[in-house]
Design a protein around this motif. Structure first.
Motif, PDB file in Angstrom:
ATOM      1  N   MET A 150     -20.988  69.795  14.833  1.00 18.69           N
ATOM      2  CA  MET A 150     -19.727  70.477  14.478  1.00 18.69           C
ATOM      3  C   MET A 150     -18.575  69.465  14.630  1.00 18.69           C
ATOM      4  SD  MET A 150     -18.283  73.940  16.271  1.00 18.69           S
ATOM      5  CE  MET A 150     -17.488  73.199  17.671  1.00 18.69           C
ATOM      6  N   ALA A 151     -17.665  69.470  13.596  1.00 19.77           N
ATOM      7  CA  ALA A 151     -16.567  68.465  13.652  1.00 19.77           C
ATOM      8  C   ALA A 151     -15.684  68.762  14.868  1.00 19.77           C
ATOM      9  CB  ALA A 151     -15.718  68.582  12.379  1.00 19.77           C
ATOM     10  N   LYS A 152     -15.222  67.697  15.515  1.00 20.63           N
ATOM     11  CA  LYS A 152     -14.380  67.878  16.710  1.00 20.63           C
ATOM     12  C   LYS A 152     -13.015  68.371  16.285  1.00 20.63           C
ATOM     13  CE  LYS A 152     -15.963  65.048  20.466  1.00 20.63           C
ATOM     14  NZ  LYS A 152     -15.662  64.025  21.462  1.00 20.63           N
ATOM     15  N   LYS A 153     -12.390  69.191  17.163  1.00 17.75           N
ATOM     16  CA  LYS A 153     -11.006  69.597  16.915  1.00 17.75           C
ATOM     17  C   LYS A 153     -10.123  68.360  17.010  1.00 17.75           C
ATOM     18  CE  LYS A 153      -8.634  73.175  19.045  1.00 17.75           C
ATOM     19  NZ  LYS A 153      -7.500  72.935  18.288  1.00 17.75           N
ATOM     20  N   PRO A 196     -13.061  66.818  23.996  1.00 20.86           N
ATOM     21  CA  PRO A 196     -13.325  67.986  23.141  1.00 20.86           C
ATOM     22  C   PRO A 196     -12.337  68.054  21.973  1.00 20.86           C
ATOM     23  CG  PRO A 196     -12.331  68.669  25.225  1.00 20.86           C
ATOM     24  CD  PRO A 196     -12.554  67.192  25.324  1.00 20.86           C
ATOM     25  N   VAL A 197     -11.166  67.434  22.165  1.00 21.19           N
ATOM     26  CA  VAL A 197     -10.121  67.414  21.123  1.00 21.19           C
ATOM     27  C   VAL A 197      -9.706  65.955  20.947  1.00 21.19           C
ATOM     28  CG1 VAL A 197      -7.819  68.211  20.480  1.00 21.19           C
ATOM     29  CG2 VAL A 197      -9.246  69.612  21.982  1.00 21.19           C
ATOM     30  N   GLU A 198      -9.603  65.497  19.699  1.00 18.79           N
ATOM     31  CA  GLU A 198      -9.269  64.081  19.503  1.00 18.79           C
ATOM     32  C   GLU A 198      -7.859  63.931  18.922  1.00 18.79           C
ATOM     33  OE1 GLU A 198     -13.681  62.270  18.579  1.00 18.79           O
ATOM     34  OE2 GLU A 198     -11.918  61.423  17.577  1.00 18.79           O
ATOM     35  N   PHE A 200      -3.475  64.915  29.227  1.00 20.91           N
ATOM     36  CA  PHE A 200      -2.587  65.770  28.420  1.00 20.91           C
ATOM     37  C   PHE A 200      -3.367  66.457  27.288  1.00 20.91           C
ATOM     38  CE2 PHE A 200       1.421  67.350  27.170  1.00 20.91           C
ATOM     39  CZ  PHE A 200       1.499  67.316  25.780  1.00 20.91           C
ATOM     40  N   ILE A 201      -4.133  65.685  26.576  1.00 16.84           N
ATOM     41  CA  ILE A 201      -4.806  66.240  25.378  1.00 16.84           C
ATOM     42  C   ILE A 201      -5.936  67.185  25.765  1.00 16.84           C
ATOM     43  CG2 ILE A 201      -6.225  65.583  23.360  1.00 16.84           C
ATOM     44  CD1 ILE A 201      -4.231  63.164  23.157  1.00 16.84           C
ATOM     45  N   THR A 202      -6.659  66.893  26.833  1.00 13.13           N
ATOM     46  CA  THR A 202      -7.759  67.806  27.215  1.00 13.13           C
ATOM     47  C   THR A 202      -7.218  69.083  27.861  1.00 13.13           C
ATOM     48  OG1 THR A 202      -7.951  66.580  29.282  1.00 13.13           O
ATOM     49  CG2 THR A 202      -9.529  66.018  27.536  1.00 13.13           C
ATOM     50  N   GLN A 203      -5.936  69.078  28.249  1.00 18.52           N
ATOM     51  CA  GLN A 203      -5.375  70.274  28.894  1.00 18.52           C
ATOM     52  C   GLN A 203      -4.323  70.952  28.015  1.00 18.52           C
ATOM     53  OE1 GLN A 203      -4.284  69.532  33.093  1.00 18.52           O
ATOM     54  NE2 GLN A 203      -5.623  67.736  33.043  1.00 18.52           N
TER      55      GLN A 203
END
Ligand code: SOE
Length: 388
Positions: free
Chosen positions: A1-4, A34-36, A349-352
């Motif tokens: 599944m493509a990453k967010k 989990p998010v790029e 920051f990005i993971t939260q």
């Protein structure tokens, strides 16, 4: 599944623009995300320089219109890495546009701006970080855990000195950091902010301060281009001089809300030989720690419970598995650098994103720091202790 993914716009192409670009580019290559972040657009003043920065740092686009960039529908995160006078207007605009915001320290050029910025992000309900980068050093994050677990016992003393020497030469030109209208204050807001936040991060909220500040060089040559801190004094001269209306050094004592800890702070850019000597010393009833950024991968630890024949400060490598953030990097003692602090910032920051409770410093922390700096300026004027 493509990453967010989240689309990022960065405003600023100089020192912090470069550091933030590197952090954003590296974070998903070294951490499991989990998010790029997608590096969509970098924004600067000069079209040629900004286009070159986009190419060099890895941004899809370049722009010189920060208002348009902030209001783009395809942008999720705005990273404000511009000079101080722009933090307030950009953050207010980004909050109004519903963007998550990263803002370099100090949050603002004065207390009122910091209050308005914090109000704006609260109202917008967006994630917001104030970039106190040294919190993200594995050694500092380890010291924080030790204090939280009570391993140092009651903290008697917190001592911080942040010493640099890049403007000791009176020929160093008048750049934006040396003028109140662009920086808000001098050494106090620039590096004094870091050690103030470090106290908040590790010890507790500063309650009162007693301070004094000094400007050693009161006028400097006006250079023909925006002199950055990396600039050597060999730049062409305009022949004119300009007034330095900010502090070159700030020292203050402080008490801490709800604790008996005594705190002392020294921030100066006039310590020849100290290039970026950000040093903290904490002395407690069960032990002590010392850390300095120029030797950032290790900290010194004294454990009062050590048997007498081996008592002494030991050097602890904060690079072993289990130390914060080390999972992304190298085997023990292969060490990391200043630039990794920004990768760690982006990781947190990005993971939260979107979370209410976060581990990183927010605009609230930036505001708390601004309140202390405001008290330092009041105390310097009143020559008395001032409440934060
Ligand atoms: C200049 O004093 C400076 O670049 C600061 O602005 C940064 O916050 C610090 O990390 C290094 O020194």
């Amino acid at each position: 599944m493509a990453k967010k993914t989240v689309n990022v716009a960065l405003i600023g192409t100089k020192f912090m623009g470069k550091a933030h670009s590197n952090g954003l580019r590296q974070v998903a290559r070294f951490f499991d995300m989990p998010v790029e972040p997608v590096m969509k657009v970098i924004c600067g003043r000069n079209p040629k320089e900004t286009a070159a920065a986009a190419k060099q740092f890895g941004w899809e686009e370049a722009s010189t219109d920060w208002k348009a960039v902030i209001n783009r529908k395809d942008i999720d995160v705005v990273d404000i890495s511009s000079s101080g006078e722009w933090h307030h207007p950009m953050a207010i605009a980004a909050a109004k546009a519903g963007k998550h915001i990263i803002c370099e320290k100090p949050l603002a050029n004065n207390l009122k701006q910091a209050e308005q910025m914090t109000e704006a992000v609260k109202k917008a309900g967006v994630s917001n970080m104030c970039g106190f980068s040294y919190r993200f050093a594995p050694a500092v994050a380890t010291i924080k855990k030790m204090i939280q677990k009570g391993e140092l016992g009651e903290l008697y003393h917190f001592r911080a000195c942040y010493q640099q020497d890049w403007i000791v030469d009176p020929e160093f030109p008048l750049n934006w950091r040396l003028q109140k209208k662009t920086a808000g204050s001098g050494t106090l807001g620039d590096i004094g902010a870091h050690i103030t936040d470090m106290c908040h991060n590790l010890v507790g909220p500063i309650d009162s301060v007693c301070a004094t500040m000094r400007t050693f060089v009161t006028e400097r040559p006006i250079a023909d281009s925006a002199a950055t801190i990396a600039a050597k004094t060999g730049q062409k001269r305009t022949g004119k001089k300009g007034k330095v209306d900010v502090d070159d050094a700030a020292i203050f004592l402080a008490t801490i809300k709800g604790s008996r800890t005594l705190a002392t702070f020294e921030a100066t850019r006039f310590a020849p030989g100290r290039r970026n000597y950000n040093c903290i010393e904490i002395y407690g009833s069960k032990g002590s720690v010392i850390w300095n950024q120029e030797d950032m991968n290790v900290f010194q630890y004294y454990n009062c419970a050590d048997p007498g024949h081996v008592q002494g400060f030991r050097r602890v490598h904060a690079t072993d598995p289990g130390h914060p953030y080390t999972q992304a990097w190298w085997p023990s003692a292969h060490i990391i650098g200043y630039e990794h602090l920004f990768t760690h910032e982006m990781y947190d920051f990005i993971t939260q994103l979107g979370k209410k409770k976060v581990t990183y410093p927010t605009f609230e922390d930036g505001l708390a720091c601004q309140r202390v700096m405001d008290a330092v300026e009041r105390s310097t004027k009143s020559k008395r202790w001032e409440k934060v």
